[in-house]
Motif scaffolding. Structure first.
Motif, PDB file in Angstrom:
ATOM      1  N   PRO A 126      -6.331  10.743  -3.376  1.00 28.52           N
ATOM      2  CA  PRO A 126      -6.905   9.657  -2.588  1.00 28.52           C
ATOM      3  C   PRO A 126      -7.179   8.428  -3.433  1.00 28.52           C
ATOM      4  O   PRO A 126      -7.728   8.511  -4.527  1.00 28.52           O
ATOM      5  CB  PRO A 126      -8.216  10.271  -2.059  1.00 28.52           C
ATOM      6  CG  PRO A 126      -7.929  11.742  -2.013  1.00 28.52           C
ATOM      7  CD  PRO A 126      -7.048  12.009  -3.204  1.00 28.52           C
ATOM      8  N   ILE A 127      -6.752   7.285  -2.929  1.00 25.64           N
ATOM      9  CA  ILE A 127      -6.903   6.027  -3.663  1.00 25.64           C
ATOM     10  C   ILE A 127      -8.382   5.704  -3.834  1.00 25.64           C
ATOM     11  O   ILE A 127      -9.176   5.846  -2.905  1.00 25.64           O
ATOM     12  CB  ILE A 127      -6.181   4.892  -2.908  1.00 25.64           C
ATOM     13  CG1 ILE A 127      -4.670   5.198  -2.853  1.00 25.64           C
ATOM     14  CG2 ILE A 127      -6.422   3.550  -3.590  1.00 25.64           C
ATOM     15  CD1 ILE A 127      -3.895   4.238  -1.983  1.00 25.64           C
ATOM     16  N   ARG A 128      -8.732   5.299  -5.039  1.00 24.84           N
ATOM     17  CA  ARG A 128     -10.136   4.969  -5.298  1.00 24.84           C
ATOM     18  C   ARG A 128     -10.487   3.653  -4.622  1.00 24.84           C
ATOM     19  O   ARG A 128     -10.039   2.577  -5.021  1.00 24.84           O
ATOM     20  CB  ARG A 128     -10.379   4.868  -6.807  1.00 24.84           C
ATOM     21  CG  ARG A 128     -10.247   6.212  -7.526  1.00 24.84           C
ATOM     22  CD  ARG A 128     -10.591   6.074  -8.997  1.00 24.84           C
ATOM     23  NE  ARG A 128     -10.501   7.365  -9.692  1.00 24.84           N
ATOM     24  CZ  ARG A 128     -10.746   7.534 -10.979  1.00 24.84           C
ATOM     25  NH1 ARG A 128     -11.118   6.499 -11.719  1.00 24.84           N
ATOM     26  NH2 ARG A 128     -10.634   8.738 -11.525  1.00 24.84           N
ATOM     27  N   GLN A 129     -11.251   3.769  -3.583  1.00 27.93           N
ATOM     28  CA  GLN A 129     -11.684   2.606  -2.828  1.00 27.93           C
ATOM     29  C   GLN A 129     -13.025   2.956  -2.191  1.00 27.93           C
ATOM     30  O   GLN A 129     -13.382   4.124  -2.070  1.00 27.93           O
ATOM     31  CB  GLN A 129     -10.651   2.252  -1.741  1.00 27.93           C
ATOM     32  CG  GLN A 129     -10.317   3.401  -0.853  1.00 27.93           C
ATOM     33  CD  GLN A 129      -8.993   3.274  -0.136  1.00 27.93           C
ATOM     34  OE1 GLN A 129      -8.670   4.076   0.692  1.00 27.93           O
ATOM     35  NE2 GLN A 129      -8.182   2.292  -0.442  1.00 27.93           N
ATOM     36  N   ILE A 161       2.089   9.402   9.175  1.00 26.44           N
ATOM     37  CA  ILE A 161       2.170  10.090   7.889  1.00 26.44           C
ATOM     38  C   ILE A 161       2.465   9.109   6.764  1.00 26.44           C
ATOM     39  O   ILE A 161       1.812   9.129   5.709  1.00 26.44           O
ATOM     40  CB  ILE A 161       3.240  11.193   7.946  1.00 26.44           C
ATOM     41  CG1 ILE A 161       2.771  12.335   8.860  1.00 26.44           C
ATOM     42  CG2 ILE A 161       3.545  11.740   6.547  1.00 26.44           C
ATOM     43  CD1 ILE A 161       3.834  13.373   9.146  1.00 26.44           C
ATOM     44  N   PHE A 162       3.446   8.240   6.960  1.00 24.19           N
ATOM     45  CA  PHE A 162       3.828   7.295   5.916  1.00 24.19           C
ATOM     46  C   PHE A 162       2.649   6.412   5.509  1.00 24.19           C
ATOM     47  O   PHE A 162       2.385   6.219   4.312  1.00 24.19           O
ATOM     48  CB  PHE A 162       4.990   6.426   6.396  1.00 24.19           C
ATOM     49  CG  PHE A 162       5.422   5.390   5.383  1.00 24.19           C
ATOM     50  CD1 PHE A 162       6.235   5.744   4.312  1.00 24.19           C
ATOM     51  CD2 PHE A 162       5.009   4.066   5.489  1.00 24.19           C
ATOM     52  CE1 PHE A 162       6.627   4.800   3.366  1.00 24.19           C
ATOM     53  CE2 PHE A 162       5.401   3.117   4.557  1.00 24.19           C
ATOM     54  CZ  PHE A 162       6.208   3.489   3.493  1.00 24.19           C
ATOM     55  N   LEU A 163       1.923   5.880   6.470  1.00 21.23           N
ATOM     56  CA  LEU A 163       0.809   4.980   6.151  1.00 21.23           C
ATOM     57  C   LEU A 163      -0.368   5.723   5.532  1.00 21.23           C
ATOM     58  O   LEU A 163      -1.059   5.180   4.659  1.00 21.23           O
ATOM     59  CB  LEU A 163       0.365   4.240   7.417  1.00 21.23           C
ATOM     60  CG  LEU A 163       1.368   3.204   7.953  1.00 21.23           C
ATOM     61  CD1 LEU A 163       0.867   2.595   9.247  1.00 21.23           C
ATOM     62  CD2 LEU A 163       1.619   2.110   6.910  1.00 21.23           C
ATOM     63  N   LEU A 164      -0.599   6.959   5.954  1.00 30.95           N
ATOM     64  CA  LEU A 164      -1.675   7.735   5.349  1.00 30.95           C
ATOM     65  C   LEU A 164      -1.368   8.061   3.890  1.00 30.95           C
ATOM     66  O   LEU A 164      -2.269   8.096   3.051  1.00 30.95           O
ATOM     67  CB  LEU A 164      -1.898   9.029   6.143  1.00 30.95           C
ATOM     68  CG  LEU A 164      -2.532   8.850   7.526  1.00 30.95           C
ATOM     69  CD1 LEU A 164      -2.469  10.153   8.316  1.00 30.95           C
ATOM     70  CD2 LEU A 164      -3.980   8.369   7.409  1.00 30.95           C
ATOM     71  N   VAL A 165      -0.093   8.304   3.591  1.00 25.67           N
ATOM     72  CA  VAL A 165       0.300   8.529   2.192  1.00 25.67           C
ATOM     73  C   VAL A 165       0.211   7.224   1.407  1.00 25.67           C
ATOM     74  O   VAL A 165      -0.345   7.172   0.307  1.00 25.67           O
ATOM     75  CB  VAL A 165       1.735   9.113   2.118  1.00 25.67           C
ATOM     76  CG1 VAL A 165       2.196   9.208   0.663  1.00 25.67           C
ATOM     77  CG2 VAL A 165       1.786  10.492   2.764  1.00 25.67           C
ATOM     78  N   ARG A 166       0.763   6.158   1.985  1.00 22.63           N
ATOM     79  CA  ARG A 166       0.873   4.882   1.272  1.00 22.63           C
ATOM     80  C   ARG A 166      -0.477   4.197   1.098  1.00 22.63           C
ATOM     81  O   ARG A 166      -0.779   3.691   0.019  1.00 22.63           O
ATOM     82  CB  ARG A 166       1.845   3.963   2.032  1.00 22.63           C
ATOM     83  CG  ARG A 166       2.014   2.579   1.402  1.00 22.63           C
ATOM     84  CD  ARG A 166       2.728   2.673   0.057  1.00 22.63           C
ATOM     85  NE  ARG A 166       2.852   1.381  -0.585  1.00 22.63           N
ATOM     86  CZ  ARG A 166       1.928   0.826  -1.340  1.00 22.63           C
ATOM     87  NH1 ARG A 166       0.776   1.474  -1.541  1.00 22.63           N
ATOM     88  NH2 ARG A 166       2.115  -0.341  -1.903  1.00 22.63           N
ATOM     89  N   TRP A 167      -1.292   4.159   2.130  1.00 15.79           N
ATOM     90  CA  TRP A 167      -2.539   3.390   2.079  1.00 15.79           C
ATOM     91  C   TRP A 167      -3.749   4.201   1.618  1.00 15.79           C
ATOM     92  O   TRP A 167      -4.672   3.644   1.032  1.00 15.79           O
ATOM     93  CB  TRP A 167      -2.842   2.797   3.455  1.00 15.79           C
ATOM     94  CG  TRP A 167      -1.965   1.637   3.816  1.00 15.79           C
ATOM     95  CD1 TRP A 167      -0.919   1.139   3.105  1.00 15.79           C
ATOM     96  CD2 TRP A 167      -2.069   0.826   4.993  1.00 15.79           C
ATOM     97  NE1 TRP A 167      -0.349   0.072   3.762  1.00 15.79           N
ATOM     98  CE2 TRP A 167      -1.036  -0.146   4.919  1.00 15.79           C
ATOM     99  CE3 TRP A 167      -2.920   0.827   6.094  1.00 15.79           C
ATOM    100  CZ2 TRP A 167      -0.840  -1.108   5.915  1.00 15.79           C
ATOM    101  CZ3 TRP A 167      -2.718  -0.115   7.087  1.00 15.79           C
ATOM    102  CH2 TRP A 167      -1.693  -1.085   6.998  1.00 15.79           C
TER     103      TRP A 167
END
Length: 253
Positions: A126-129, A161-167
């Motif tokens: 998970p991206i650190r945000q 799926i793509f946006l959940l992985v990417r964002w």
């Protein structure tokens, strides 16, 4: 015999949909080609009746085996539900023809991005945000793709799926699990809208739903057993099929 053909299609769609979405690639053509004398809107409503059960069961199965972050997923699911309803309402006064032409190219970009990034979606990081930023990104995904599902629809699960992985930095397994929750709410919104206008053939839809649920159990079992690597490969296959299907619909038919 005709009903058994669409029931078999519903099972296969359940397997595919539980992993990466795209089940409509199987069931919608099966319904339209089998029941040529029935109105398309009735058949699309029947398909939603089938798929809403499959996606809901898949979401339930994933939630017991994959850790989901409900702090952003629950609000995003609610927004996706509202977005799908607004999308269906938009369809009553706007022609989706412009999306029909654009969709194959958007899907091609998704495929190219995934192929160029061999590690994309293989690791759950998970991206650190901040929690606020993560929530706003999730709400944007829910609202945007939810509206798209109600208005047009093809590739909804793959876009989630793509946006959940990417964002949000999820791997394909976690993204697929989260996408099932979001997609279940958009399917429910569309089903309620179509049912309210009498566009659901309940007898066929409920029989298909049993097969779709069985397929979703198989699909979730495969995804949970083999992990993000398999889900990524199936995702790319489904995106390729979507590109071919939507490209033919937009530029050939």
């Amino acid at each position: 015999m005709e009903l058994w053909l669409v029931v078999a299609a519903a099972f296969l769609a359940g397997v595919m949909d539980a992993m990466v979405g795209g089940g409509g690639l199987v069931t919608v053509p099966a319904l339209l080609s089998t029941y040529t004398s029935l109105p398309p809107a009735l058949l699309l409503g029947t398909n939603k009746c089938s798929s809403v059960f499959g996606t809901t069961v898949a979401a339930w199965r994933y939630s017991h085996r994959v850790q989901l972050d409900w702090t952003w997923l629950a609000p995003a699911a609610l927004v996706a539900f509202v977005g799908a309803g607004l999308g269906a309402w938009t369809l009553t006064w706007m022609d989706p023809q412009f999306l029909r032409k654009l969709l194959p190219w958007v899907l091609l970009l998704v495929l190219v991005y995934t192929l160029k990034s061999p590690q994309f979606g293989l690791h759950h990081a998970p991206i650190r945000q901040s929690a606020r930023a993560r929530l706003w990104l999730a709400l944007a995904i829910g609202a945007g793709i939810g509206w798209y599902d109600g208005f047009f629809g093809p590739g909804t699960g793959s876009f989630f799926i793509f946006l959940l992985v990417r964002w949000l930095g999820q791997d394909f397994l976690h993204a697929s699990a989260s996408a099932k929750v979001l997609n279940a709410t958009t399917n429910l919104a569309a089903l309620l809208m179509l049912a309210a206008t009498g566009h659901v053939w309940w007898q066929a839809g409920l029989i298909m739903a049993v097969a779709n649920v069985a397929g979703s159990l198989v699909g979730t079992a495969l995804a949970l057993k083999h992990g993000a690597g398999l889900v990524r490969r199936v995702f790319m296959l489904v995106v390729v099929l979507l590109i071919l299907k939507t490209g033919v619909d937009a530029y050939v038919v």
